[in-house]
Design a protein around this motif. Structure first.
Motif: not given
Length: 623
Positions: A33-40, A173-177, A203-204, A206-215
């Motif tokens: 998962a790729f995490i960053a603030k909006n606009g960065s 596989l590249i996933l955007d939201e 992937m990018v 914001h779904d934190r359950f998805f991040l927790e269980r997939v990444c």
């Protein structure tokens, strides 16, 4: 095996630097998962990886022979094709193999070509391709393969785009939201699919359950630096906190050393020795370190909520039907002060239609909606902001006035308000069309909240918001004193802020469940839903799940809601108590504020004792 390398890439637009000297790699079987603030620059980096944009410096290298696929937020489907035709119109390697085999059958005399085509069919497991793609379409609830793309809903188009990619079985596989515009059932299916499949993901989301269980790895772009965490979302939170604490401790140490070195520098004579020159060079390194403390801007939300009278909103025998389906069938409900209701259901069951009827932007066929005289609705819709051509960020806010009223009689300028929403002085004079998707959502949220509503309706508020902004929004909503009604596919968000749910089952059936989303899923998984009846007209309220199962739980519907609310309030009070006690223990309370802090602590302790006593009373009823 390395699939893709991002090497020292940078991107700037004029004087605005998005990111600089960013490097990371994607290896086989990683789920990143790729995490960053909006606009960065998240979306910009995604576009660069997929060849839609180029870095100013550096390069992105894809390993030769790697099959990469990209699921963007915008579908690239052809409107005039059917669902099935869209599958065969895609750039799918297996389809090319099938086509080559069919051509080889037309000329069987060429044994070499036929054998090669036959072997390729084996290697790509293409013999049962039709069965494979129909299974995936079925799982994604796309059963009518003759439907035209132009007649599909937004959620159906997203599922079709997803199906086309999954059928192609890419190496990377590249996933955007990927969870945007999917209903909860589809999100959970996709989550389960990705967690079990041997597939490499970047992937990018914001779904934190998805991040927790997939990444299994998280890459964060923070303050123009890249940090990598070998674990899921929980691990990331833990290690990020440790990293920030370590960085701050290092900066504090550098600041203390800087003060000493600054005094030494000022005492130095003009003539320089080799030894003092070396120390002077070190001084500037220390100075840079001492000034590098994190600037964690925080969205500050403050609201001057209108006083709420005894009558909130009442819906009386509301019916809404379309030719192909029923949305509401004599639905009645009387909203109470401080209610926090989540709305869930499959796409197409009428959640947004319900909100439009509630806010009187759509009329029901029968029944009525009565809104109390003191009620001021704030409605955050999925459509977002519609700026005029050439409009700037500051212009959007100034439409509501040069100065905005806040709590306790305070006022704030439009410029100051935007700064609280992380729009600095330079960004405020950007054209609205230049903002990222997340920045647009944040600006829209600002325009809704500054109208000081006491009945807040949020339709998919979490889409495109970064995790930092989501956390701040959740904190604000937990303290929000008015009524709250939320439609969201973000399970983490729903669990945190709602007390009970309206479950839209379809065909006019709306059920009232007293608990958050995880409670509902646990109930659904434990048994077949029984006794979950539609919200009815009886006593202007619903015979809910808990009332119909009172013998099993010992709690009435209202008691169950109170029980859930108290648990959250106790947790918040315990946090505040521990925070103040730590301030006293660390000696951080100023002498002139000791009495006020002590009184605040006593009030918290008293409130905590009262709520704990009530919690024990209610818990004693639970069998």
């Amino acid at each position: 095996m390395n699939y893709l390398s991002v090497e020292n890439i940078s991107k700037a637009y004029g004087e605005r630097v998005l990111f600089d000297n960013v490097s990371f790699g994607i290896n086989k079987d990683q789920k990143i998962a790729f995490i960053a603030k909006n606009g960065s620059g998240k979306t910009t980096i995604m576009n660069m990886i997929n060849g839609f944009d180029e870095p100013d410096t550096g390069q992105i290298v894809l390993r030769k022979g790697i099959n990469m696929a990209f699921l963007s937020q915008n579908n690239n489907l052809q409107d005039e094709l059917t669902i099935e035709e869209s599958i065969f119109a895609s750039d799918n390697e297996t389809l090319k193999v099938i086509e080559a085999y069919e051509k080889a059958l037309e000329n069987p005399e060429d044994e070499e070509v036929y054998q090669r085509a036959f072997d390729d069919m084996d290697r790509h497991n293409a013999w049962d391709f039709e069965t494979q793609y129909k299974q995936i379409l079925s799982k994604l609830k796309l059963v009518d393969l003759k439907l035209l793309v132009k007649n599909l809903s937004g959620g159906q188009k997203k599922r079709l785009s997803l199906a086309i990619i999954l059928i192609s079985r890419p190496d990377l596989l590249i996933l955007d939201e990927p969870t945007n515009h999917l209903d909860l059932e589809m999100i959970e299916w996709l989550e389960d699919y990705f967690s079990k499949e041997n597939i490499t993901l970047f992937m990018v989301t914001h779904d934190r359950f998805f991040l927790e269980r997939v990444c299994n790895e998280i890459i964060e772009l923070d303050n123009n630096k890249v940090y990598q965490y070998k674990g899921n979302y929980s691990y990331y939170l833990e290690k990020k906190e440790e990293r920030i604490a370590s960085e701050n401790a290092s900066v504090d140490k550098a600041q203390n050393l800087f003060v000493k070195e600054l005094a030494w520098m000022r005492r130095q004579p003009k003539a320089r020795t080799t030894k003092s020159k070396s120390r002077q060079d070190d001084f500037y390194k220390i100075k840079e370190k001492a000034e590098s403390r994190r600037k964690d801007n925080v969205v500050e939300l403050e609201i001057n909520m209108e006083r709420m009278g005894s009558k909130i909103i009442e819906m009386v025998k509301v019916t809404k039907k379309f030719p192909e389906k029923t949305i509401l069938d004599e639905f009645s409900y009387s909203f109470q002060r401080g209610e926090r209701i989540g709305i869930i259901g499959k796409n197409g069951t009428g959640k947004s239609t319900f909100l439009n009827i509630l806010t009187k932007t759509m009329n029901p066929e029968s029944g009525k909606v009565i809104i109390g005289d003191t009620i001021k609705i704030g409605y955050y819709t999925q459509s977002g902001i519609n700026p005029k051509p050439g409009q700037k960020v500051i212009d959007i806010i100034k439409e509501y006035g040069e100065y905005i009223p806040l709590t306790k009689g305070k006022i704030i300028s439009a410029t100051q308000l935007l700064e609280r929403f992380l729009f600095d002085a330079k960004k405020q004079y950007d054209f609205v069309e230049k903002l990222s998707g997340g920045e647009l959502k944040r600006l829209y949220l600002c325009t809704v909240l500054i109208q000081n509503p006491n009945f807040l309706i949020l339709d998919e508020p979490t889409n495109d918001l970064d995790i930092v902004t989501l956390n701040v929004l959740e904190s604000f909503l937990l303290d929000y004193p008015g009524c709250l009604l939320v439609v969201s596919h973000d399970r983490y968000f729903m669990d945190k802020i709602v007390d009970h749910l309206f479950v839209f089952r379809g065909e006019g059936q709306v059920e009232d469940f007293p608990g958050n989303y995880s409670d509902f899923r646990s109930y659904e998984d434990s048994s077949e839903p029984k006794g979950l009846s539609s919200v009815s007209t009886e006593n202007n309220a619903s015979k809910s799940w808990k009332e119909k199962n009172a013998t099993a739980t010992g709690l009435s519907f209202n008691e169950q809601k109170e029980f859930n609310k108290i648990e959250r309030e106790i947790k918040d009070l315990e946090f505040e108590k521990a925070k103040i006690e730590k301030e006293f223990a660390d000696g951080k309370v100023a002498d002139d504020k000791i009495e006020a802090k002590a009184n605040e602590l006593q009030k918290i302790i008293k409130s905590l004792e009262e709520k704990e006593e009530r919690w024990f009373e209610l818990s004693a009823k639970v069998e």
